[in-house]
Motif scaffolding. Structure first.
Motif, PDB file in Angstrom:
ATOM      1  N   TYR A 197     -39.133  48.941 -43.721  1.00 50.86           N
ATOM      2  CA  TYR A 197     -39.772  50.119 -43.131  1.00 50.86           C
ATOM      3  C   TYR A 197     -40.844  49.726 -42.122  1.00 50.86           C
ATOM      4  N   MET A 198     -41.615  48.694 -42.417  1.00 55.59           N
ATOM      5  CA  MET A 198     -42.637  48.234 -41.467  1.00 55.59           C
ATOM      6  C   MET A 198     -42.004  47.843 -40.136  1.00 55.59           C
ATOM      7  N   ILE A 199     -40.922  47.085 -40.206  1.00 56.27           N
ATOM      8  CA  ILE A 199     -40.242  46.642 -38.984  1.00 56.27           C
ATOM      9  C   ILE A 199     -39.626  47.831 -38.256  1.00 56.27           C
ATOM     10  N   TRP A 200     -38.993  48.713 -39.003  1.00 54.68           N
ATOM     11  CA  TRP A 200     -38.364  49.892 -38.402  1.00 54.68           C
ATOM     12  C   TRP A 200     -39.398  50.744 -37.687  1.00 54.68           C
ATOM     13  N   LEU A 201     -40.536  50.968 -38.332  1.00 47.36           N
ATOM     14  CA  LEU A 201     -41.601  51.773 -37.739  1.00 47.36           C
ATOM     15  C   LEU A 201     -42.187  51.092 -36.497  1.00 47.36           C
ATOM     16  N   ALA A 202     -42.373  49.769 -36.580  1.00 51.70           N
ATOM     17  CA  ALA A 202     -42.927  49.023 -35.447  1.00 51.70           C
ATOM     18  C   ALA A 202     -41.977  49.061 -34.245  1.00 51.70           C
ATOM     19  N   LEU A 203     -40.670  48.936 -34.493  1.00 49.34           N
ATOM     20  CA  LEU A 203     -39.699  49.028 -33.398  1.00 49.34           C
ATOM     21  C   LEU A 203     -39.693  50.444 -32.815  1.00 49.34           C
ATOM     22  N   SER A 204     -39.746  51.433 -33.684  1.00 45.30           N
ATOM     23  CA  SER A 204     -39.765  52.825 -33.242  1.00 45.30           C
ATOM     24  C   SER A 204     -40.981  53.100 -32.357  1.00 45.30           C
ATOM     25  N   GLU A 205     -42.109  52.526 -32.720  1.00 41.24           N
ATOM     26  CA  GLU A 205     -43.337  52.715 -31.939  1.00 41.24           C
ATOM     27  C   GLU A 205     -43.173  52.194 -30.515  1.00 41.24           C
ATOM     28  N   LYS A 206     -42.322  51.183 -30.345  1.00 39.67           N
ATOM     29  CA  LYS A 206     -42.056  50.606 -29.027  1.00 39.67           C
ATOM     30  C   LYS A 206     -40.855  51.262 -28.338  1.00 39.67           C
ATOM     31  N   ASN A 207     -40.384  52.387 -28.907  1.00 40.11           N
ATOM     32  CA  ASN A 207     -39.248  53.121 -28.365  1.00 40.11           C
ATOM     33  C   ASN A 207     -37.947  52.315 -28.444  1.00 40.11           C
ATOM     34  N   MET A 263     -47.738  52.331 -25.858  1.00 37.39           N
ATOM     35  CA  MET A 263     -47.528  53.539 -26.614  1.00 37.39           C
ATOM     36  C   MET A 263     -48.409  53.476 -27.852  1.00 37.39           C
ATOM     37  N   ASN A 264     -49.446  54.255 -27.929  1.00 34.33           N
ATOM     38  CA  ASN A 264     -50.329  54.272 -29.087  1.00 34.33           C
ATOM     39  C   ASN A 264     -50.249  55.631 -29.757  1.00 34.33           C
ATOM     40  N   LYS A 265     -49.438  55.718 -30.800  1.00 34.64           N
ATOM     41  CA  LYS A 265     -49.265  56.967 -31.526  1.00 34.64           C
ATOM     42  C   LYS A 265     -49.980  56.849 -32.860  1.00 34.64           C
ATOM     43  N   ASP A 266     -50.409  57.998 -33.389  1.00 38.93           N
ATOM     44  CA  ASP A 266     -50.992  57.939 -34.719  1.00 38.93           C
ATOM     45  C   ASP A 266     -49.861  57.762 -35.738  1.00 38.93           C
ATOM     46  N   LEU A 267     -50.219  57.274 -36.918  1.00 41.83           N
ATOM     47  CA  LEU A 267     -49.231  56.898 -37.917  1.00 41.83           C
ATOM     48  C   LEU A 267     -48.357  58.078 -38.342  1.00 41.83           C
ATOM     49  N   SER A 268     -48.944  59.267 -38.515  1.00 41.38           N
ATOM     50  CA  SER A 268     -48.139  60.408 -38.958  1.00 41.38           C
ATOM     51  C   SER A 268     -47.097  60.802 -37.905  1.00 41.38           C
ATOM     52  N   SER A 269     -47.406  60.617 -36.620  1.00 40.90           N
ATOM     53  CA  SER A 269     -46.410  60.881 -35.568  1.00 40.90           C
ATOM     54  C   SER A 269     -45.266  59.881 -35.658  1.00 40.90           C
ATOM     55  N   LEU A 270     -45.603  58.628 -35.944  1.00 38.75           N
ATOM     56  CA  LEU A 270     -44.564  57.607 -36.091  1.00 38.75           C
ATOM     57  C   LEU A 270     -43.652  57.916 -37.271  1.00 38.75           C
ATOM     58  N   TYR A 271     -44.239  58.341 -38.396  1.00 40.59           N
ATOM     59  CA  TYR A 271     -43.414  58.721 -39.549  1.00 40.59           C
ATOM     60  C   TYR A 271     -42.410  59.789 -39.141  1.00 40.59           C
ATOM     61  N   ALA A 272     -42.901  60.801 -38.437  1.00 45.00           N
ATOM     62  CA  ALA A 272     -42.084  61.956 -38.092  1.00 45.00           C
ATOM     63  C   ALA A 272     -41.001  61.613 -37.067  1.00 45.00           C
ATOM     64  N   GLU A 273     -41.273  60.674 -36.172  1.00 52.50           N
ATOM     65  CA  GLU A 273     -40.334  60.357 -35.087  1.00 52.50           C
ATOM     66  C   GLU A 273     -39.300  59.300 -35.448  1.00 52.50           C
ATOM     67  N   ARG A 274     -39.578  58.465 -36.451  1.00 56.64           N
ATOM     68  CA  ARG A 274     -38.634  57.412 -36.810  1.00 56.64           C
ATOM     69  C   ARG A 274     -37.353  58.032 -37.370  1.00 56.64           C
ATOM     70  N   ARG A 275     -36.233  57.614 -36.834  1.00 61.80           N
ATOM     71  CA  ARG A 275     -34.937  58.127 -37.253  1.00 61.80           C
ATOM     72  C   ARG A 275     -33.911  56.996 -37.215  1.00 61.80           C
ATOM     73  N   SER A 276     -32.769  57.243 -37.849  1.00 63.70           N
ATOM     74  CA  SER A 276     -31.634  56.334 -37.713  1.00 63.70           C
ATOM     75  C   SER A 276     -30.994  56.606 -36.356  1.00 63.70           C
ATOM     76  N   VAL A 277     -31.010  55.604 -35.503  1.00 68.24           N
ATOM     77  CA  VAL A 277     -30.415  55.725 -34.165  1.00 68.24           C
ATOM     78  C   VAL A 277     -29.128  54.906 -34.152  1.00 68.24           C
TER      79      VAL A 277
END
Length: 196
Positions: free
Chosen positions: A129-139, A1-15
């Motif tokens: 935030y770095m870890i949260w974003l990295a986990l989010s990038e991996k779904n 999954m290779n998303k651009d950074l702004s997409s990752l910002y927008a998609e990261r949420r509290s799950v």
């Protein structure tokens, strides 16, 4: 999954609806977390952040501690239901600051002594935030929780952690069983000023 950074910002949420479907092997998840820890910036390159990753029985033990300690101060009928969902995932990241590292910097650089505790918290926030974003990038879903200082002593005892590690946050993670709710935003002109 290779998303651009702004997409990752927008998609990261509290799950909060986590499951234990294996998205990645534990070694790969641990590697992602270790990379964030290694490369996260810190004041004076202090590297004062400490991380503990819990899987399996260790992971479930943490949330048993949370429930036990919380039940001492919150009536059972007022206990947040979401706590039980945290132990349904794959693991939890515990975030700490090494107080002895901060104290040594305060002694070494007295001019900035009052700033080092703030700077260490800022750095730890970036790490979270770095870890949260990295986990989010991996779904992989996650949320950030704060049951400290209520659980501090029991966590250090249960996992044989140094007394000078200060617990800051807990990040349960796992497969996303239900997407996060939509997020609302304040008007940008109330939050952002641009001059020039």
């Amino acid at each position: 999954m290779n998303k651009d950074l702004s997409s990752l910002y927008a998609e990261r949420r509290s799950v909060y609806s986590l499951g234990n479907r294996q998205i990645l092997p534990e070694t790969e998840i641990s590697g992602i977390i270790a990379d964030a820890l290694k490369f996260c910036p810190s004041a004076f390159n202090s590297q004062s952040a400490r991380v503990v990753i819990l899987y399996g029985d260790y992971y479930r033990k943490l949330w048993d501690i949370v429930l036990t300690e919380l039940s001492k101060v919150v009536p059972e009928d007022k206990m947040p239901a979401k706590i039980k969902t945290f132990s349904a995932g794959l693991g939890t990241v515990l975030f700490f600051e090494d107080a002895s590292t901060v104290e040594s910097l305060q002694k070494k650089f007295p001019l900035y002594a009052e700033n080092f505790p703030k700077w260490s918290l800022e750095s730890n926030g970036m790490l979270q935030y770095m870890i949260w974003l990295a986990l989010s990038e991996k779904n992989i879903g996650a949320s950030l929780q704060h049951y400290n200082p209520l659980i501090d002593d029991e966590v250090k005892l249960a996992f044989d952690l140094p007394g000078h590690w200060q617990l800051l946050a807990q990040m349960p993670f796992g497969s996303i069983e239900r997407p996060a709710d939509e997020k609302s935003f304040l008007p940008m002109d109330e939050r952002l000023k641009i001059f020039g």
